[in-house]
Each structure stands twice: as C-alpha cells, then as structure tokens.
Scaffold this motif. Structure first.
Motif, PDB file in Angstrom:
ATOM      1  N   ALA A 118       0.785  -1.234   0.000  1.00 37.11           N
ATOM      2  CA  ALA A 118       0.000   0.000   0.000  1.00 37.11           C
ATOM      3  C   ALA A 118       0.820   1.288   0.000  1.00 37.11           C
ATOM      4  N   ASN A 119       2.115   1.210   0.288  1.00 36.59           N
ATOM      5  CA  ASN A 119       2.921   2.427   0.420  1.00 36.59           C
ATOM      6  C   ASN A 119       4.305   2.249  -0.176  1.00 36.59           C
ATOM      7  N   GLU A 152      11.942  -7.040  10.914  1.00 33.88           N
ATOM      8  CA  GLU A 152      10.545  -6.618  11.026  1.00 33.88           C
ATOM      9  C   GLU A 152       9.628  -7.831  10.963  1.00 33.88           C
TER      10      GLU A 152
END
Ligand code: 5MY
Ligand code: ATP
Length: 378
Positions: free
Chosen positions: A37-38, A183
C-alpha cells in the motif's frame, strides 16, 4: 549535511492538522522499499532547505481501499497512538506534498519498473496523485552505518557472490553496519473468541495452513512468556541469511551471530513490555470475536469501532533494530493503518472464522493434520 541556515524538521506529531508543513519541491527522494500500500523513500535536501535527519517519507499508492493520509493520520494520532506507551511507537508526522513531487515520483517509479528494479508483484501500481496531498514522515529504523570499518576487531564475511558484494561496497561503502533491522507482524497473539472450544491451533497458524502458506512462528508462542516457546517463535524471525552489509566480529560466523541475535530477541520478548501490551489490547478491543461482532450488524457501533481497531492492531508491524555491539534492541511499532471494514472485510473476517472451524483447521482434524504437526495449544 546541515548548515547553519537549515531547519531540522523533527518527527513529532502535529496536533493541528490545518497547519502542516510542506515538503520543499527541491527535496530529492530516493526509493528505499515498498509494501502493498505504500512506497518508502529516503530524503535529501539542498543546503539551507529544511532537513529531515533519520526520517523516511511514506507515500501511499492509488488503491481503492486506501484512505487519504490526513484521515489516516488523524486516526493514528487519536485512536492508535494513545493505545501504546509513546516509546514503543514509530514517531510519525504528517507532511504536505507538492503535487509536482508526486507526479515526478510516479515517473521515477515507472523508470524503476522498466529497469526491473521494483518487486515483480508491485508493478503497475503507483502513487495516488489526485486524491492525496500528504505523506507521512516516519523514523528511519534502518541500521546505522559504521563510520569506519575497524579492521582490528571486525571482518566482513562475504556472501556467496563476493564479486557482487565488492561492487556493492564500492558504491555504498557507508552502509557497512553492526546493526540489523528485523521486522515482523505479531498477528493474533490471543486466540480468536470465535474459535471452537476444542481448538488446537491459533487463528494465525490455522489460517496459514488453510492457505498453504509457508510455516512461520505461532503468535501464541511469541506472547506466551515461556522462554522455550518464545525461542521457538523467534527462530522464525531472525533472518536466515546474513544481511550483505552486516559486519561480524572477527572470527564470528553467521550461525553463531544468529544464535546471539536470537537470544537477544528472546530476552526482549520475555522481559520487555511489548507483548504484554499487545495481549492486553487484543482482549480489550475484541472481547466477542469476529463472528459475534459481524452478527451484531450496525446496532453496536461502539463494539464495531473497537473491533476494527483490534484488526488494525493484529496487522501492525514491529521494527526491531538490533545492535550487535551493545546488544540493544530498539523496538518501534508501525503500520497502524486503520482498517475500515469496508470492501468486503466484515464478511471476510467472519468468513475466515467459519472456514477455519468448518474445514477443521482450528481443531486440527483436516486431512493430513497429524503430519503437519502444528499444535498451538500447550
Ligand atoms: O487476514 P490475514 O490475517 O491473513 O491478514 C492480512 C495480511 O496477511 P498476512 O499478514 O500476510 O497473513 C495481508 O498482508 P499481505 O498483503 O499478505 O502482506 C494484509 O495486511 C491484509 O490487510 P489489508 O487487506 O491490506 O488491510 C491482512 O488482512 P486483515 O485480516 O488484517 O484485514
Ligand atoms: N521506519 C522504517 N524504517 C526502515 N524501513 C522501513 C520503515 N518503514 C518501512 N520500511 C521498509 O519499507 C517496507 C514497506 O513499508 P510499509 O510496511 O510501511 O509498506 P506497506 O505498503 O504499508 O506494507 P503492507 O504490505 O504491509 O501493506 C517495509 O517492509 C520496510 O522494509
């Protein structure tokens, strides 16, 4: 480099959304990474212009399900940030983006794509230009580079392609580091309230199996507080391959370093407050489970609102910057992007529960369940 006339723009939250600073069009963006999305950029500014040290720019793509950044930021500030202790959050601020910059970066994305430098699954989707005037400035969690390689104490273990590695270092000498960024999404650290009484698998592991996805850690293990279970989970979070820029102490191999990193993470998970906070929030925000909330329909707006917040929390990302010298683990929570429940999501969330129960994934009675050996309930 900053000059005496430069303005350092700190990544602090702006409460006044009507007075948001503008990113100067002279700022140069360089593509760092992207998700679904980014797109994430590094920033560099000419001398005298505002500087953005240790910050990245997050610009959203043109997806029908996405919300404008100003709205997303208001939710972040007022709904999600109050849920967590401030030091656990990825500092984020809103910045106005000149339209010319978005157009310019879309040209750059197309060029990157033509050169085969965008991940294949991300091609064809670009930044929202029409319905977006803002971006997020976020704290950069990338490993800090080593100022100078200390050859008396450290050595670089070359990865399998030494030629390529040497060329990369020649171009990017300052990227050698003693830190690594890890992450992961903790996902459902508390079992779904919609799971049948006889469940033997958690929602995350059951769904992964039903989608035949790669085996990964069990979130219940991660949040168990039990050292052995946490160690088992963390084993999936530590990278399998040595990051190309990571400098190991002389004589230390990657296998040994992995062990050191794993133990650091076990201590962080068991002794730190993050998992406890997540467990508490899951319970508080979704005490009923997706099936019951879906069945309530529009009547219980408060319950629904808290439920979508729970879904956001369940999909957040944890960024960990691990320092091999000090052993410090710097942890920040990001990706707290509000889920609205729109675009068929209510039906999807309830449907997942129905499917996992009916097809036997929760109870572990589907065909071949015994061989898979995935049992989350202690
Ligand atoms: O349904 P899940 O648990 O698989 O989660 C989806 C994520 O899958 P994964 O973490 O890879 O298992 C999924 O992640 P990926 O696209 O697979 O990276 C999305 O985050 C999705 O949210 P949204 O539809 O983009 O708002 C997530 O959907 P939500 O259920 O959080 O809405
Ligand atoms: N604060 C940060 N510091 C360093 N790298 C980051 C940071 N935020 C994002 N990244 C990098 O950029 C990638 C994409 O960022 P992000 O997760 O925000 O995108 P997204 O499109 O929201 O992801 P998703 O696919 O989960 O929707 C991350 O996987 C990470 O590699």
């Amino acid at each position: 480099m900053t000059t005496s006339t430069s303005v350092i723009v700190a990544a602090t939250a702006h409460d006044d959304l009507n007075h948001v600073p503008t990113l100067p069009p002279s700022t140069t963006l360089s593509y760092l990474a992207e998700g679904a999305a980014n797109v994430i950029y590094r920033l560099s500014s000419p001398p005298g212009a505002p500087q953005y040290p240790n910050q990245l720019l997050r610009l959203r793509k043109a997806l029908p399900s996405a919300q404008p950044n100003k709205l997303a930021y208001a939710h972040l500030l007022h709904t999600f940030h109050p849920l967590f202790p401030a030091h656990l959050l990825l500092p984020t601020s809103l910045i106005r983006i000149p339209p010319s910059l978005l157009a310019r970066e879309n040209v750059a994305l197309r060029e990157l794509e033509a050169a085969g430098k965008r991940p294949a699954k991300r091609v064809g989707l670009y930044l929202e230009e029409v319905d977006e005037q803002f971006g997020f400035l976020i704290m950069d969690m990338s490993p800090h580079p080593l100022p100078l390689l200390d050859t008396t104490t450290a050595t670089i273990t070359p990865p399998p392609s030494p030629g390529l590695f040497a060329r990369a270092l020649a171009f990017l000498p300052n990227l050698r580091t003693r830190q690594l960024l890890i992450e992961f999404k903790p996902k459902w650290v508390v079992q779904s309230r919609s799971a049948p009484d006889g469940w033997r698998r958690c929602r995350t592991c059951a769904l992964r199996l039903s989608k035949a996805q790669k085996h990964s850690f069990c979130p219940l293990d991660l949040a168990s507080g039990d050292e052995e279970r946490v160690r088992r989970a963390v084993g999936f979070i530590v990278p399998q391959k040595q990051p190309a820029n990571l400098v190991l102490a002389r004589g230390m191999g990657w296998g040994e370093a992995q062990g050191v990193i794993r133990e650091r993470l076990v201590r962080f998970v068991v002794e730190g407050e993050m998992m406890g906070e997540l467990v508490r929030l899951h319970g508080e925000l979704d005490p009923y489970g997706p099936v019951a909330v879906h069945a309530m329909g529009e009547r219980e707006s408060g319950v629904r609102e808290r439920f979508v917040s729970a879904m956001t929390v369940r999909d957040l990302t944890v960024f960990l910057r691990v320092d091999l010298d000090s052993g410090e683990v710097e942890a920040r929570i990001g990706d707290l992007d509000l889920k609205t429940g729109e675009a068929g999501k209510w039906a999807y969330w309830a449907g997942v529960e129905g499917k996992l129960a009916e097809e036997g994934y929760y109870e572990g009675v589907e065909e071949g369940a015994e061989e898979k050996g995935v049992w989350c309930r202690p």
